[in-house]
Design a protein around this motif. Structure first.
Motif, PDB file in Angstrom:
ATOM      1  N   GLY A  34      -0.097   4.553   0.275  1.00 47.79           N
ATOM      2  CA  GLY A  34      -1.180   5.647   0.897  1.00 47.79           C
ATOM      3  C   GLY A  34       0.109   6.472   1.705  1.00 47.79           C
ATOM      4  N   THR A  49      -2.177  11.324  11.403  1.00 43.38           N
ATOM      5  CA  THR A  49      -0.829  11.668  11.184  1.00 43.38           C
ATOM      6  C   THR A  49       0.177  11.228  12.199  1.00 43.38           C
ATOM      7  OG1 THR A  49      -1.499  13.035   9.191  1.00 43.38           O
ATOM      8  CG2 THR A  49       0.639  12.794   9.393  1.00 43.38           C
ATOM      9  N   SER A  85      -7.437  15.672  14.693  1.00 42.45           N
ATOM     10  CA  SER A  85      -6.403  15.198  13.402  1.00 42.45           C
ATOM     11  C   SER A  85      -5.285  14.398  13.913  1.00 42.45           C
ATOM     12  CB  SER A  85      -6.001  16.828  13.066  1.00 42.45           C
ATOM     13  OG  SER A  85      -7.094  17.277  12.647  1.00 42.45           O
ATOM     14  N   ALA A  99       0.619  -1.663   4.889  1.00 48.37           N
ATOM     15  CA  ALA A  99       0.071  -0.220   5.034  1.00 48.37           C
ATOM     16  C   ALA A  99      -1.131   0.062   3.974  1.00 48.37           C
ATOM     17  CB  ALA A  99       1.310   0.633   4.669  1.00 48.37           C
ATOM     18  N   CYS A 156      -5.106  -5.654   4.871  1.00 52.51           N
ATOM     19  CA  CYS A 156      -4.799  -7.020   4.236  1.00 52.51           C
ATOM     20  C   CYS A 156      -4.201  -8.069   5.418  1.00 52.51           C
ATOM     21  CB  CYS A 156      -3.851  -6.762   3.245  1.00 52.51           C
ATOM     22  SG  CYS A 156      -4.243  -5.847   1.818  1.00 52.51           S
ATOM     23  N   GLU A 158       0.584  12.686  -1.369  1.00 51.71           N
ATOM     24  CA  GLU A 158       1.044  11.548  -1.955  1.00 51.71           C
ATOM     25  C   GLU A 158       1.600  11.341  -3.264  1.00 51.71           C
ATOM     26  OE1 GLU A 158      -2.235   8.527  -1.416  1.00 51.71           O
ATOM     27  OE2 GLU A 158      -2.457   9.398   0.626  1.00 51.71           O
ATOM     28  N   GLY A 181       0.669  -1.182  -0.077  1.00 47.39           N
ATOM     29  CA  GLY A 181       0.041  -0.240  -0.023  1.00 47.39           C
ATOM     30  C   GLY A 181       0.730   1.379   0.032  1.00 47.39           C
ATOM     31  N   ARG A 205      -1.990  -5.975  -6.765  1.00 49.99           N
ATOM     32  CA  ARG A 205      -2.763  -6.084  -5.503  1.00 49.99           C
ATOM     33  C   ARG A 205      -2.409  -7.315  -4.702  1.00 49.99           C
ATOM     34  NH1 ARG A 205      -7.629  -8.613  -4.898  1.00 49.99           N
ATOM     35  NH2 ARG A 205      -7.836  -9.181  -7.106  1.00 49.99           N
ATOM     36  N   ASP A 210      -1.725  -1.084  -5.294  1.00 44.06           N
ATOM     37  CA  ASP A 210      -2.880  -1.711  -6.187  1.00 44.06           C
ATOM     38  C   ASP A 210      -3.387  -0.640  -7.181  1.00 44.06           C
ATOM     39  OD1 ASP A 210      -4.237   0.056  -4.447  1.00 44.06           O
ATOM     40  OD2 ASP A 210      -5.792  -1.150  -4.075  1.00 44.06           O
TER      41      ASP A 210
HETATM   42  C1  LIG Z   1     -13.430  10.847   8.920  1.00 42.89           C
HETATM   43  C2  LIG Z   1     -11.729  10.886   8.845  1.00 42.89           C
HETATM   44  C3  LIG Z   1     -11.152  12.048   9.199  1.00 42.89           C
HETATM   45  C4  LIG Z   1     -10.011  12.027   9.234  1.00 42.89           C
HETATM   46  N1  LIG Z   1      -9.110  13.161   9.439  1.00 42.89           N
HETATM   47  C5  LIG Z   1      -7.861  13.235   9.746  1.00 42.89           C
HETATM   48  C6  LIG Z   1      -7.213  14.393   9.788  1.00 42.89           C
HETATM   49  O1  LIG Z   1      -7.768  15.583   9.821  1.00 42.89           O
HETATM   50  N2  LIG Z   1      -5.806  14.501  10.104  1.00 42.89           N
HETATM   51  C7  LIG Z   1      -5.073  13.273  10.048  1.00 42.89           C
HETATM   52  O2  LIG Z   1      -3.899  13.054  10.358  1.00 42.89           O
HETATM   53  N3  LIG Z   1      -5.577  12.066   9.672  1.00 42.89           N
HETATM   54  C8  LIG Z   1      -7.042  12.008   9.678  1.00 42.89           C
HETATM   55  N4  LIG Z   1      -7.824  11.092   9.426  1.00 42.89           N
HETATM   56  C9  LIG Z   1      -6.922   9.584   9.342  1.00 42.89           C
HETATM   57  C10 LIG Z   1      -6.191   9.622   8.014  1.00 42.89           C
HETATM   58  O3  LIG Z   1      -7.229   9.402   6.978  1.00 42.89           O
HETATM   59  C11 LIG Z   1      -5.396   8.163   8.160  1.00 42.89           C
HETATM   60  O4  LIG Z   1      -4.428   8.205   9.135  1.00 42.89           O
HETATM   61  C12 LIG Z   1      -4.607   8.113   6.789  1.00 42.89           C
HETATM   62  O5  LIG Z   1      -5.281   8.268   5.607  1.00 42.89           O
HETATM   63  C13 LIG Z   1      -4.313   6.828   6.906  1.00 42.89           C
HETATM   64  O6  LIG Z   1      -3.275   6.622   5.805  1.00 42.89           O
HETATM   65  P1  LIG Z   1      -3.005   4.960   5.279  1.00 42.89           P
HETATM   66  O7  LIG Z   1      -1.601   5.100   4.348  1.00 42.89           O
HETATM   67  O8  LIG Z   1      -2.640   4.143   6.406  1.00 42.89           O
HETATM   68  O9  LIG Z   1      -4.052   4.374   4.395  1.00 42.89           O
HETATM   69  P2  LIG Z   1      -4.604   4.658   3.004  1.00 42.89           P
HETATM   70  O10 LIG Z   1      -4.379   6.277   2.829  1.00 42.89           O
HETATM   71  O11 LIG Z   1      -5.855   4.313   2.754  1.00 42.89           O
HETATM   72  O12 LIG Z   1      -3.535   4.138   2.036  1.00 42.89           O
HETATM   73  C14 LIG Z   1      -3.633   2.707   1.859  1.00 42.89           C
HETATM   74  C15 LIG Z   1      -3.152   2.260   0.347  1.00 42.89           C
HETATM   75  O13 LIG Z   1      -3.180   0.867   0.276  1.00 42.89           O
HETATM   76  C16 LIG Z   1      -3.658   0.651  -1.151  1.00 42.89           C
HETATM   77  N5  LIG Z   1      -4.066  -0.734  -0.967  1.00 42.89           N
HETATM   78  C17 LIG Z   1      -5.176  -1.103  -0.240  1.00 42.89           C
HETATM   79  N6  LIG Z   1      -5.258  -2.523  -0.629  1.00 42.89           N
HETATM   80  C18 LIG Z   1      -3.938  -2.962  -1.280  1.00 42.89           C
HETATM   81  C19 LIG Z   1      -3.791  -4.179  -1.756  1.00 42.89           C
HETATM   82  N7  LIG Z   1      -4.542  -5.455  -1.559  1.00 42.89           N
HETATM   83  N8  LIG Z   1      -2.495  -4.206  -2.306  1.00 42.89           N
HETATM   84  C20 LIG Z   1      -1.981  -3.106  -2.571  1.00 42.89           C
HETATM   85  N9  LIG Z   1      -2.293  -1.820  -2.044  1.00 42.89           N
HETATM   86  C21 LIG Z   1      -3.602  -1.904  -1.513  1.00 42.89           C
HETATM   87  C22 LIG Z   1      -4.540   1.568  -1.308  1.00 42.89           C
HETATM   88  O14 LIG Z   1      -4.850   1.819  -2.978  1.00 42.89           O
HETATM   89  C23 LIG Z   1      -4.376   3.010  -0.642  1.00 42.89           C
HETATM   90  O15 LIG Z   1      -3.736   3.948  -1.361  1.00 42.89           O
HETATM   91  C24 LIG Z   1      -9.163  10.745   9.296  1.00 42.89           C
HETATM   92  C25 LIG Z   1      -9.759   9.892   9.071  1.00 42.89           C
HETATM   93  C26 LIG Z   1     -11.190   9.545   9.032  1.00 42.89           C
HETATM   94  C27 LIG Z   1     -11.872   8.309   8.739  1.00 42.89           C
END
Ligand SMILES: Cc1cc2nc3c(=O)[nH]c(=O)nc-3n(C[C@H](O)[C@H](O)[C@H](O)COP(=O)(O)OP(=O)(O)OC[C@H]3O[C@@H](n4cnc5c(N)ncnc54)[C@H](O)[C@@H]3O)c2cc1C
Length: 535
Positions: free
Chosen positions: A11, A324, A321, A164, A170, A113, A9, A131, A35
């Motif tokens: 993200g 992060t 928030s 991630a 996953c 990103e 992932g 994926r 993915d």
């Molecule tokens: C309502 C809400 C409001 C929020 N507001 C804030 C805020 O103001 N400030 C803050 O710091 N945080 C906030 N957050 C939290 C923030 O959204 C998360 O901390 C952050 O987006 C998490 O990032 P991540 O990289 O873990 O996940 P993601 O950003 O979801 O990245 C995961 C990536 O993995 C990929 N992926 C998924 N499955 C697979 C697979 N099988 N194989 C390969 N790739 C895959 C996806 O395409 C995706 O791009 C909020 C969350 C919510 C729910």
């Protein structure tokens, strides 16, 4: 080829871990399995746009992104809380009345990103459009299977694997992690193509208004009401992120299920914002619904050389928030563990300590939000809670992270002895403000409450020690515990917040050097010296 680390992932969590590893771990070999392909489309449908102190410090200092964040995103003017009346015009406000002491950012997530991808693409191998579907451990290595868009399988071998993958979780699914869902909160979120400026619809010429003439619109704005809050986050490029976050025990999820209903809901609950959106007729760029978004899985770093970070591990609540922040903590702990592994050191102590550390951090954040939304229509409750929640955050977690103490295991162990009574005191406070006793002792609070002289002066200014040796940082933690415990005692005695948070000495000391602020915190404000009391 066998990679040292495979990250599933790309993200925010996965990309920033890849960047951190390439900066900190020398010639480590890392691959990302993602993915989708880059660049992200403009409407990337991602939340997490507002960062606070720890997350901002991580992006700025650990990932070396200071200039980038200042140039391409928005420097945030802190958190601004408004309690609004049903006429859509009258309101009360709480926030800082100057530039925040520690810089934080409003980030366009799609843009961030894409730019992180550009920064890491020559340092790590990125398998786009692949994926993750399965993993087996063979001969001490993770054999990861990913499918491309034509359903062709790719086998990737790695010594460490980090999940991630966000809410797809996953590894949680593969290994059947025990997962808890401690809160009943949900959210809808959309972005509009325009700058929704608070200064257009909530302004007051009251002589009490300490925020007059101040650029409030670069703050993260929260409009509060019973059982919910609405966020407004300005984004670079003139867009605004708007979210409605609510407790399903108080608001019916069906009333917000789509864009049309969400706007009707705003009309009933936040008329001022609704009128502003209608009068400007902004285009709505995207709309997303997060039903019961909170979950916590009980795994973090495994002795079997895998870890889960970001939303693949947990998400608690967006009120402050902190998403992060968790990424900052988790990534740094994972990076330190893998660094120890690559140096050939025993990793058991890192893993055990980091797992305990993260789980105690999560426990405090869950308690902070548990059953808390019901009080959001009380200005006095918001006054107490905003101050104390923030002071708790600065007292320990900011100090540890922003003084780079996560890698010092002995220090971290000792610091947990301070965290434990701090957390206990915080829980006492949280229970008290939900109690009948608190409701009965509520007093009149000002309509415009500056948070600079309370939160910033009390705890936030000195979180980074000039000399971050263990003694100085431990002394700061002890002092913070002392101050926090005294504050809780005074709140629970029913003292007026004007006395607790704004002692008369505050205004004259605020312009002084940090040591003078310390004198104010411990000397003028609190008669007995903190070290004697806390040791
Ligand atoms: C309502 C809400 C409001 C929020 N507001 C804030 C805020 O103001 N400030 C803050 O710091 N945080 C906030 N957050 C939290 C923030 O959204 C998360 O901390 C952050 O987006 C998490 O990032 P991540 O990289 O873990 O996940 P993601 O950003 O979801 O990245 C995961 C990536 O993995 C990929 N992926 C998924 N499955 C697979 C697979 N099988 N194989 C390969 N790739 C895959 C996806 O395409 C995706 O791009 C909020 C969350 C919510 C729910």
């Amino acid at each position: 080829m066998v990679y040292d680390v495979a990250i599933i992932g790309a993200g925010l969590a996965g990309l920033s871990l890849a960047r951190q590893m390439s900066l900190e771990l020398g010639d480590v070999s890392v691959c990302l399995i993602h993915d989708k392909s880059f660049p992200n489309p403009l409407a990337v449908h991602k939340v997490g746009e507002s960062a606070v102190e720890i997350g901002s410090y991580y992006l700025r200092e650990s990932l070396h992104l200071k200039d980038y964040l200042q140039n391409k995103h928005i420097v945030k003017m802190g958190l601004r809380i408004l309690h609004t009346d049903s006429d859509g015009v009258s309101y009360k406000e709480m926030g800082i009345e100057g530039t925040p002491y520690h810089e934080a950012y409003q980030m366009d997530r799609g843009l961030l990103e894409n730019d992180l991808y550009e920064l890491v693409k020559n340092k790590v191998v990125i398998h786009e459009n692949h994926r993750f579907i399965n993993v087996e451990k063979k001969d001490g290595l993770h054999h990861i299977v990913a499918l491309d868009q034509n359903s062709e399988q790719k086998l990737i071998k790695a010594r460490w694997m980090v999940d991630a993958s966000g809410r797809r979780r996953c590894l949680a699914k593969k290994f059947n992690f025990k997962t808890e869902f401690p809160l009943t909160h949900s959210a809808v979120w959309f972005r509009v193509d325009g700058f929704v400026d608070l200064n257009n619809f909530y302004v007051s010429d009251s002589s009490e208004n300490v925020f007059k003439g101040f650029n409030r619109s670069h703050s993260t704005v929260h409009l509060m009401g019973r059982g919910y809050w609405v966020w407004l986050i300005p984004l670079a490029g003139g867009k605004t992120s708007i979210g409605i976050v609510f407790d399903e025990n108080i608001h019916n999820a069906r009333d917000l299920i789509n864009q049309e209903k969400a706007f009707l809901w705003l009309k009933s609950n936040q008329l001022g914002l609704y009128n502003e959106l209608m009068s400007k007729n902004y285009a709505v760029l995207d709309f997303k619904y997060f039903r019961r978004y909170t979950y916590v899985s009980d795994e973090f770093i495994s002795h079997d050389n895998w870890a889960v970070i970001g939303e693949a591990k947990a998400f608690i609540d967006p009120l402050y928030s902190n998403g992060t922040d968790f990424i900052a903590y988790e990534n740094t702990m994972v990076c330190n563990t893998i660094a120890a592994y690559l140096r050939g050191e025993e990793t058991k102590r890192y893993i055990d300590l980091y797992n305990d550390f993260l789980s105690s951090m999560i426990t405090s954040f869950v308690s902070c939000h548990y059953n808390s939304y019901a009080g959001f229509d009380s200005w006095y409750y918001l006054y107490a809670k905003t101050n104390m929640d923030a002071i708790f955050y600065f007292a320990y977690h900011c100090v540890i992270f922003m003084n780079n103490k996560l890698n010092e295991l002995d220090f971290l162990c000792d610091s947990l002895k301070i965290f434990s009574p701090l957390q206990e005191s915080f829980h006492k406070f949280l229970n008290y403000v939900k109690s009948e006793d608190f409701k009965l002792c509520q007093k009149k609070a000002k309509d415009f409450i500056p948070l600079g002289p309370s939160i910033e002066a009390m705890m936030n200014r000195d979180i980074i020690c000039e000399n971050n040796n263990n003694e100085s940082v431990m002394k700061l933690l002890r002092d913070n515990l002392y101050v926090f415990e005294r504050l809780v005692e005074r709140v629970m005695k029913g003292e007026d917040f004007e006395n607790i948070f704004y002692p008369p000495q505050a205004s004259s000391c605020l312009e002084d050097e940090p040591s003078e602020v310390a004198n104010w915190r411990y000397g003028a404000f609190y008669p007995s010296p903190p070290l004697e009391a806390a040791q």
